[in-house]
Design an enzyme around this catalytic site. Structure first.
Site, PDB file in Angstrom:
ATOM      1  N   LYS A 119       0.816  -1.137  -0.002  1.00 32.96           N
ATOM      2  CA  LYS A 119       0.174   0.002  -0.042  1.00 32.96           C
ATOM      3  C   LYS A 119       0.794   1.156  -0.056  1.00 32.96           C
ATOM      4  CE  LYS A 119      -1.455   2.751   3.007  1.00 32.96           C
ATOM      5  NZ  LYS A 119      -1.506   3.967   2.028  1.00 32.96           N
TER       6      LYS A 119
ATOM      7  N   CYS B   4      13.077  11.976   7.422  1.00 33.38           N
ATOM      8  CA  CYS B   4      13.192  11.453   8.822  1.00 33.38           C
ATOM      9  C   CYS B   4      14.612  11.611   9.443  1.00 33.38           C
ATOM     10  CB  CYS B   4      12.690   9.851   8.986  1.00 33.38           C
ATOM     11  SG  CYS B   4      13.656   8.672   7.829  1.00 33.38           S
TER      12      CYS B   4
ATOM     13  N   GLU C 169       9.107  16.456  16.108  1.00 28.64           N
ATOM     14  CA  GLU C 169       9.550  16.405  14.810  1.00 28.64           C
ATOM     15  C   GLU C 169       8.619  17.374  14.119  1.00 28.64           C
ATOM     16  OE1 GLU C 169      10.542  13.147  11.680  1.00 28.64           O
ATOM     17  OE2 GLU C 169       8.525  12.898  12.587  1.00 28.64           O
TER      18      GLU C 169
ATOM     19  N   GLY D 288       2.591   4.786  13.173  1.00 24.94           N
ATOM     20  CA  GLY D 288       3.240   3.678  13.681  1.00 24.94           C
ATOM     21  C   GLY D 288       2.856   2.979  14.986  1.00 24.94           C
TER      22      GLY D 288
ATOM     23  N   GLU E 291       9.730   1.927  10.876  1.00 19.59           N
ATOM     24  CA  GLU E 291      10.701   2.923  10.918  1.00 19.59           C
ATOM     25  C   GLU E 291       9.895   4.338  10.905  1.00 19.59           C
ATOM     26  OE1 GLU E 291      12.869   5.799  10.487  1.00 19.59           O
ATOM     27  OE2 GLU E 291      12.145   5.491   8.300  1.00 19.59           O
TER      28      GLU E 291
END
Length: 492
Positions: A172, A281, A382, A230, A247
Site C-alpha cells: 500500500k 526522517c 519532529e 506507527g 521505521e
C-alpha cells in the site's frame, strides 16, 4: 491518468467510486487520480499473494535474485523517467530525485546478490554423530506500507529483501505519491515476475492499511511513517501476533564542536536540513553547537541560506522545492509560531511563500531559530519541514546529553578534529546512525537503516539486517548415530 491496482499480475480498475487527485506540490496541477480502494480489493490481493507464495519460495534463491537484477537494469534504463515523475509528484529537486532512483537501483543489485548469500549457520553438536545447522526460511505474505517522501527508495528497501527471501507481498503506497508505485509495478510486469508475487493496492490507510494489517494471511507488516500511525500499526499488529517492523520519526542533530571545520559543517547542515525541504526522517532539525563557535557558525549559515534558490524542483538551478501539501505547510508554520512564542530568536526565514511564482504551490522559507532551549517544543518535536533549531552547549558531554534527550533516535552527526571526542561521541550518541564530519543524511543501502527509542521497534531496513524482517530462523538437527541421543543428558 487514472491508476489501477496491480493484483495477481493484472491491472484491475478499483471497484471504489472514490478517487482523489494527485497534486504537483510545485504548482497545484493535477497529475491524475488515485482510487481509494476497498477491503475487498485487499482480500483479492492477499489471496493472489498467498496462492503464489509457496511456488515462489520453491524457486532457488539465486533464480529469484535474477528477477531483481532485471528490475535493477530496468530502473537504470528508466532512471530519468522515474526522476521526472518523482519530482512532479513529490516535489523534491530533480538532483535528489535521481539520487533516490539510484538508491532503488543499488538496492535491486545488492539484494539480488543476497540470493547467493542467504547465509545460515553450521555449528558443532554436543553429541557424537550429529549435525546442527540453522537456515533462513520465508515467512509468507508480507504487507508493505510506505510513505510519500521517498516513494521509490523505501519501497525497494522493503520489497526487494522480501522477494529474494521467498516471500510475496501486498504493497500500500501513499496516496500522495501513487505514480511511483504504478511505474514500479509496470517494471514488475515487464520483467515477468510471476503473477501474484507482487501486488499493489492504492488507498487510504484507514481502509486499505487497516485491512492489510488485520488480514490473517499477512504474516509480516513493514511500515514507514509517522509515530502516531506507527503506534497504531504496532498495536493492531500485536493483537494478531504479527511480526511488525516500524521505521518512524527523527529529531536529528548535528553537533559542532569548537575545533570543527565550520565551512564543512555549514555545507553539511544546509544539505541535511533543507534537502527534500526538510521532509526526511533523517533531516537535521537541531544544531548543537559549542559556545565558542556559535556566532561564527550562525553567520555562515545565514550567508549560505541566502544563496539557496527555491522553486519547482524540475528547474536544475533550484535547491529547495515545495513541501508536499497545504496541510504540511500549515503544520510547519504552526511550529514556527510556537518557536516565536516560546522565546526562540528567528535568525532567518519563518514564512510561507505565497506571492508569484510561489502562489500555486506549497513553499516555506528555509528557517533557522537560535537561542533555543532544549526544553522548547521546536527542540523536541519532529516538524518535518525546513526548520532548524540552534542550541548552545559548553562541552561534548553536554552536547551528547542534549542530543539524547529527545524521544527519537534515528541519526546524529558530530564535527570535530579530535579523535578522542569522535570516538566518545560515536559510543555515547543514542541513535541508530552516527555520522562523523558529515551531515545527518546519506545512508547507504548495504548498511542497516533504522533507529532507537521512538524511531522504531528494533528492526532495520536495508543491509543484510533487512532479511531478519522477512525470514524466520529454522534450526535443523541431523542425528546419524542410529540411536536415540538426548541433548543435555547423554553428554557424558
Amino acid at each position: 491518468m487514472e491508476l489501477k491496482n496491480f493484483i495477481g499480475g493484472k491491472w484491475i480498475e478499483s471497484e471504489s467510486l472514490q478517487k482523489v487527485p494527485v497534486i504537483n506540490p510545485a504548482n497545484g496541477e493535477s497529475l491524475g487520480d488515485v482510487p481509494l480502494s476497498t477491503k475487498n480489493e485487499v482480500e483479492l490481493a492477499v489471496s493472489a499473494a498467498k496462492a503464489a507464495q509457496k511456488k515462489w519460495a520453491l524457486i532457488p534463491a539465486p533464480k529469484r535474485a535474477e528477477y531483481l537484477y532485471e528490475i535493477g537494469f530496468k530502473l537504470k534504463e528508466k532512471k530519468e523517467h522515474f526522476a521526472q515523475i518523482l519530482t512532479k509528484e513529490m516535489g523534491k529537486v530533480i538532483e535528489e530525485a535521481r539520487g533516490e532512483v539510484q538508491e532503488g537501483i543499488d538496492m535491486a543489485f545488492y539484494m539480488a546478490g543476497e540470493g547467493r548469500r542467504l547465509f545460515g549457520e553450521t555449528t558443532p553438536s554436543e553429541l557424537a554423530d550429529k549435525f546442527a545447522m540453522s537456515v533462513r526460511s520465508p515467512i509468507g505474505v508480507v504487507g508493505l506500507i510506505t510513505p510519500w517522501n521517498f516513494p521509490i527508495a523505501i519501497a525497494t528497501w522493503k520489497s526487494f529483501p522480501a522477494l529474494v527471501a521467498g516471500n510475496t507481498f501486498v504493497w500500500k503506497p501513499s496516496i500522495e505519491t501513487p505514480m511511483m508505485a504504478y511505474e514500479l509495478g509496470k517494471i514488475f510486469e515487464e520483467v515477468g515476475l510471476p503473477d501474484g508475487v507482487a501486488n499493489i493496492v492504492f488507498g487510504a490507510g484507514t481502509e486499505v492499511g487497516t485491512a492489510l494489517i488485520e488480514h490473517p494471511d499477512v504474516k509480516v507488516i513493514s511500515f514507514t511513517g509517522s509515530n502516531a500511525t506507527g503506534s497504531k500499526v504496532a498495536e493492531l499488529g500485536g493483537k494478531h501476533l504479527k511480526k511488525v517492523s516500524l521505521e518512524m520519526g527523527g529529531k536529528n542533530a548535528v553537533i559542532v564542536m569548537d575545533d570543527a571545520d565550520l565551512k564543512l559543517a555549514t555545507e553539511a547542515i544546509i544539505w541535511s536540513a533543507f534537502g527534500t525541504a526538510g521532509q526526511r526522517c533523517t533531516a537535521c532539525s537541531r544544531v548543537i553547537v559549542h559556545k565558542d563557535v556559535k556566532n561564527e557558525l550562525e553567520e555562515m549559515l545565514v550567508e549560505a541560506i541566502g544563496q539557496l534558490t527555491i522553486g519547482d524542483g524540475l528547474d536544475p538551478t533550484v535547491k529547495v522545492g515545495p513541501v508536499i501539501n497545504k496541510s504540511a505547510l500549515e503544520k510547519i508554520h504552526h511550529y514556527v509560531q510556537i518557536g516565536k512564542e516560546e522565546g526562540a530568536k528567528l535568525l532567518v526565514g519563518g514564512n510561507k511563500l505565497s506571492t508569484p511564482p510561489f502562489d500555486k504551490g506549497y513553499y516555506f522559507e528555509p528557517t533557522v531559530f537560535t537561542d533555543v532551549k532544549n526544553e522548547m517544543t521546536i527542540a523536541q518535536e519532529e516538524i518535518f519541514g525546513p526548520v532548524v533549531s540552534i542550541i548552545e552547549v559548553n562541552s561534548l558531554e553536554e552536547a551528547v546529553e542534549v542530543n539524547n534527550s529527545v524521544k527519537f533516535g534515528l541519526s546524529s552527526s558530530i564535527f570535530s578534529q579530535d579523535v578522542n571526542k569522535i570516538f566518545k561521541a560515536q559510543r555515547d550518541l543514542d541513535t541508530g546512525i552516527v555520522y562523523i564530519n558529515a551531515g545527518t543524511t546519506g545512508a547507504e543501502i548495504h548498511l542497516p537503516f533504522g533507529g532507537t527509542k521512538g524511531t522504531g521497534n528494533g528492526h532495520r531496513d536495508s543491509g543484510q539486517a533487512a532479511l531478519d524482517v522477512y525470514t524466520e530462523w529454522k534450526s535443523i538437527y541431523v542425528d546419524y548415530s542410529g540411536k536415540l541421543q538426548r541433548a543435555q543428558i547423554d553428554t557424558e
